[in-house]
Write an enzyme that holds these catalytic residues in place. Structure first.
Site, PDB file in Angstrom:
ATOM      1  N   TYR A 187     -20.594  -8.423  17.055  1.00 18.44           N
ATOM      2  CA  TYR A 187     -19.596  -9.210  16.319  1.00 18.44           C
ATOM      3  C   TYR A 187     -20.185  -9.720  14.997  1.00 18.44           C
ATOM      4  CZ  TYR A 187     -15.881 -12.588  15.498  1.00 18.44           C
ATOM      5  OH  TYR A 187     -14.842 -13.280  14.950  1.00 18.44           O
ATOM      6  N   PHE A 239       1.138  -0.242  -7.149  1.00 21.10           N
ATOM      7  CA  PHE A 239       1.281   0.497  -5.908  1.00 21.10           C
ATOM      8  C   PHE A 239       2.170  -0.368  -5.010  1.00 21.10           C
ATOM      9  CE2 PHE A 239       0.219   1.814  -1.597  1.00 21.10           C
ATOM     10  CZ  PHE A 239       0.642   3.126  -1.705  1.00 21.10           C
ATOM     11  N   THR A 240       2.915   0.267  -4.096  1.00 24.26           N
ATOM     12  CA  THR A 240       3.931  -0.480  -3.323  1.00 24.26           C
ATOM     13  C   THR A 240       3.361  -1.754  -2.688  1.00 24.26           C
ATOM     14  OG1 THR A 240       3.457   1.017  -1.493  1.00 24.26           O
ATOM     15  CG2 THR A 240       5.442   1.484  -2.769  1.00 24.26           C
ATOM     16  N   ASP A 330      -8.464  -1.610  -8.643  1.00 24.40           N
ATOM     17  CA  ASP A 330      -8.190  -0.959  -7.353  1.00 24.40           C
ATOM     18  C   ASP A 330      -8.854   0.416  -7.412  1.00 24.40           C
ATOM     19  OD1 ASP A 330      -7.120   0.518  -5.254  1.00 24.40           O
ATOM     20  OD2 ASP A 330      -5.086  -0.223  -5.512  1.00 24.40           O
ATOM     21  N   LYS A 373      -8.905   6.124   1.749  1.00 25.31           N
ATOM     22  CA  LYS A 373      -8.930   7.109   0.660  1.00 25.31           C
ATOM     23  C   LYS A 373     -10.359   7.250   0.140  1.00 25.31           C
ATOM     24  CE  LYS A 373      -4.180   6.155  -0.689  1.00 25.31           C
ATOM     25  NZ  LYS A 373      -3.412   7.303  -1.142  1.00 25.31           N
ATOM     26  N   ARG A 496       8.993  10.074  -3.266  1.00 20.97           N
ATOM     27  CA  ARG A 496       8.529   8.979  -4.113  1.00 20.97           C
ATOM     28  C   ARG A 496       9.524   8.854  -5.256  1.00 20.97           C
ATOM     29  NH1 ARG A 496       4.373   5.777  -1.745  1.00 20.97           N
ATOM     30  NH2 ARG A 496       6.341   5.438  -0.725  1.00 20.97           N
ATOM     31  N   PHE A 562      12.481   3.215   3.117  1.00 22.50           N
ATOM     32  CA  PHE A 562      11.976   4.601   3.176  1.00 22.50           C
ATOM     33  C   PHE A 562      11.153   4.872   4.426  1.00 22.50           C
ATOM     34  CE2 PHE A 562       7.546   3.749   2.022  1.00 22.50           C
ATOM     35  CZ  PHE A 562       7.641   2.528   1.377  1.00 22.50           C
TER      36      PHE A 562
HETATM   37  N1  F0G Z   1      -3.996   0.980  -3.446  1.00 22.19           N
HETATM   38  C1  F0G Z   1      -3.678   2.268  -3.651  1.00 22.19           C
HETATM   39  C2  F0G Z   1      -3.870   2.870  -4.994  1.00 22.19           C
HETATM   40  C3  F0G Z   1      -3.171   3.052  -2.594  1.00 22.19           C
HETATM   41  O1  F0G Z   1      -2.872   4.327  -2.828  1.00 22.19           O
HETATM   42  C4  F0G Z   1      -3.019   2.462  -1.322  1.00 22.19           C
HETATM   43  C5  F0G Z   1      -2.475   3.230  -0.209  1.00 22.19           C
HETATM   44  C6  F0G Z   1      -3.363   1.111  -1.162  1.00 22.19           C
HETATM   45  C7  F0G Z   1      -3.861   0.409  -2.244  1.00 22.19           C
HETATM   46  C8  F0G Z   1      -3.217   0.424   0.160  1.00 22.19           C
HETATM   47  O2  F0G Z   1      -4.224   0.821   1.006  1.00 22.19           O
HETATM   48  O3  F0G Z   1      -3.042   1.932   2.918  1.00 22.19           O
HETATM   49  O4  F0G Z   1      -5.408   1.146   3.129  1.00 22.19           O
HETATM   50  O5  F0G Z   1      -3.570  -0.467   3.018  1.00 22.19           O
HETATM   51  N2  F0G Z   1      -1.891   4.340  -0.332  1.00 22.19           N
HETATM   52  C9  F0G Z   1      -1.371   5.167   0.774  1.00 22.19           C
HETATM   53  C10 F0G Z   1      -0.619   6.372   0.237  1.00 22.19           C
HETATM   54  C11 F0G Z   1      -0.590   4.406   1.772  1.00 22.19           C
HETATM   55  O6  F0G Z   1      -0.030   7.101   1.048  1.00 22.19           O
HETATM   56  O7  F0G Z   1      -0.637   6.643  -0.962  1.00 22.19           O
HETATM   57  P1  F0G Z   1      -4.053   0.873   2.592  1.00 22.19           P
END
Ligand code: F0G
Length: 589
Positions: A187, A239-240, A330, A373, A496, A562
């Site tokens: 831990y 990003f979303t 990021d 990623k 998208r 979506f």
């Molecule tokens: N920032 C970027 C540029 C991303 O592409 C993603 C995730 C995140 C943050 C969030 O990271 O999923 O580990 O919480 N992109 C995925 C995609 C979901 O399908 O493009 P996460």
């Protein structure tokens, strides 16, 4: 050179250097050779030179030759100077000859074919496989109906090539798998954590690392620390999840990329650049207090995986520092961006990938990433050099993520991430994705299929607005195209476009800037024949695009529609498309 002696010396920053061409070209059999590079040392006799340690370090005048960066991915060889051998006692010149430095190349790009074609070649081999299913078209129709024409709701068993995302589905290397088995499960104070911390410190040159379970967890914590209601976060593009975490706290995002960001076809190499004038303007208008931080997203996801340049980042950094505004980067898609800087930016041509990564970090106050990623693993984290930021952010990690030495990650994924971070500095590794994407995009361009150009990282992006130009925006062209593509190929892409937006308060549709189908290429996963198959089916679909109709809602969720929403085709276009497929392909899957 005839006879004589030579010392080959290799700088620490140069990995897997190939000394063979130098030795074979310039050193005759019988020459005494020595090197402090163990890999080369073992092979000297094989290449015709005798071995001698006694001569080591008696050749001088050589060392300065490697002070310039030697990671010359764009050249097959480079003349970098002259090797001068001097007798240290008599100071007499022993020999002199030109040195060509043969460095590890962007190998895929540099393998030429007799046919004259250039096809990227995988610089890895597949040693663990997963069997795929390609269901017959009638079964695919059943599957997409069950999924409400939403590719998020397809079962992976029904998918042939899963190009939904590159998140958490990149292939791991044997080194990563090996590292996972030495994970230290505790831990607090796990040795695994310290290995990961060290990897990040080395890769980014940043002192502090805070672990989190994935990218959006970092966004949650950073927003909580920095964003106050009414503040704005200027960025190259959202990003979303980054947008959601800022807006949920009463903040506002402001997208100020260069204008090329929204041009579907362009030869702008850095569509992810921030518009510097727009940044100056927002600082003048809102002041330091009105801005939570500036966010730069490398490998900018939602505009087609497009990079920014190091120069642009450094310019943004200068302005932020002059105004006392934090710059948060990021780096989830950093590996693609590093590759593009190396390939496309004059300033980076002679820098190693590691040097570019260090310069990216140096320009930023905080880095955060999704390990799903970056690093071909899972998890995520935040890096900084500022003790003050570290102390503030640190308070929230145990609250939301887990103790400071795991932050919600499993130790096995942390081990994989640590190794993956080092692999990210290897040009052979990080060029695979972008070069496959480039190949796929260029093949589609040759067939006149509308795609986003120049090719970016992450995936190939189809421009659904032009592909299905006969559809109205409210009929969701990108959603229809993703559904049709699955139907005729078993390839799963991601919508998208307008479907990915949230309906306006007044009930109207927020028509998206871009209407794209993203065909992500998870790193090291797909083979060339699978790409060729996908291009073939997209070409067929484009030739038959007039058969593809729109979609309408069956069930439209209020939030993140979506992910869960279900739709149905307007009319019987899917039956017609299936009939034409059978006519053209007979009993082919
Ligand atoms: N920032 C970027 C540029 C991303 O592409 C993603 C995730 C995140 C943050 C969030 O990271 O999923 O580990 O919480 N992109 C995925 C995609 C979901 O399908 O493009 P996460």
């Amino acid at each position: 050179m005839a006879g004589g002696q030579v010392l080959l010396r290799v700088l620490d920053s140069v990995r897997k250097v190939t000394g063979q061409p130098i030795v074979e070209k310039f050193i005759n059999p019988g020459t005494l050779g020595d090197t402090d590079e163990s890999e080369i040392y073992g092979r000297l006799p094989q290449w015709g030179a005798s071995l001698s340690w006694s001569f080591a370090r008696t050749v001088v005048g050589f060392f300065d030759l490697f002070t310039m960066s030697t990671d010359m991915a764009t050249c097959s060889s480079a003349h970098i100077g002259t090797l001068i051998g001097v007798n240290p006692v008599s100071k007499q010149s022993l020999f002199q000859f030109p040195i060509y430095f043969y460095e590890r190349q962007t190998t895929m790009a540099n393998i030429k074919f007799f046919s004259g074609k250039t096809t990227p070649i995988e610089m890895h081999r597949v040693r663990i496989i997963q069997k795929l299913n390609l269901r017959p078209i009638d079964e695919r129709w059943e599957a997409i109906k069950q999924a409400g024409n939403n590719t998020f709701l397809l079962k992976n068993d029904d998918v042939f090539l899963d190009m939904l995302t590159d998140s958490g589905v990149n292939a791991m290397s044997n080194d990563q798998l090996a590292a996972m088995s030495q994970a230290d499960d505790s831990y607090a104070g796990s040795a695994t954590f310290y290995r990961l911390e060290k990897a990040l410190q080395e890769v980014f040159g940043m002192q502090y690392f805070l672990p989190a379970h994935q990218g959006r967890a970092c966004e949650h914590i950073l927003s909580k620390v920095f964003v106050k209601p009414g503040q704005v976060v200027p960025m190259n593009y959202h990003f979303t999840t980054s947008k959601a975490h800022i807006t949920v706290l009463g903040g506002e995002i402001l997208e100020i990329p260069v204008k090329e960001a929204f041009e579907m076809t362009s030869d702008c190499p850095f569509k992810g650049n921030l518009d510097i004038d727009a940044l100056k303007k927002v600082i003048a208008e809102r002041g330091k207090e009105g801005i939570a931080y500036v966010r730069m997203e490398s490998g900018t996801n939602l505009i087609g995986g497009q990079p920014f340049s190091l120069e642009n980042l450094q310019e943004v950094s200068k302005i932020c520092r002059a105004n006392g505004i934090p710059l948060v980067q990021d780096v989830s898609l950093l590996s693609d961006n590093l590759h593009f800087c190396k390939q496309r930016e004059e300033k980076c041509k002679n820098m190693s990938i590691h040097e570019i990564a260090l310069a990216f970090a140096e320009a930023s106050d905080i880095l955060y990433f999704s390990g799903r990623k970056l690093g071909f693993a899972r998890g995520g984290g935040i890096c900084t050099n500022s003790k003050q930021y570290y102390m503030t952010i640190r308070e929230l990690i145990p609250l939301y993520e887990g103790f400071l030495t795991y932050g919600g990650m499993s130790v096995r994924e942390m081990e994989a991430l640590a190794v993956g971070m080092y692999e990210t500095l290897d040009e052979d590794v990080i060029s695979q994705g972008p070069q496959f994407i480039e190949f796929m995009t260029n093949e589609l361009v040759k067939l006149d299929v509308p795609v986003v150009t120049p090719p970016g990282g992450l995936g190939c992006h189809l421009n659904a607005r032009d592909f299905l130009a006969h559809l109205k925006p409210e009929e969701y062209p990108a959603g229809s195209l993703a559904s049709a593509l699955y139907l005729i190929s078993g390839v799963r892409g991601m919508e998208r476009g307008t479907l990915s937006e949230q309906r306006n308060e007044d009930g109207t549709e927020p028509i998206a800037h871009m209407e794209l189908v993203r065909l992500a290429l998870p790193r090291r996963v797909f083979t060339m024949s699978q790409i060729v198959y996908t291009v073939d089916r997209i070409n067929w679909l484009y030739q038959n695009r007039h058969l593809v109709g729109g979609l309408k809602w069956i069930d439209e969720p209020k939030i993140l529609r979506f992910f869960y929403g279900t739709l149905e085709p307007i009319g019987d276009w899917q039956q017609k498309l299936i009939a034409k497929f059978k006519e053209d392909f007979g009993d082919s899957l």
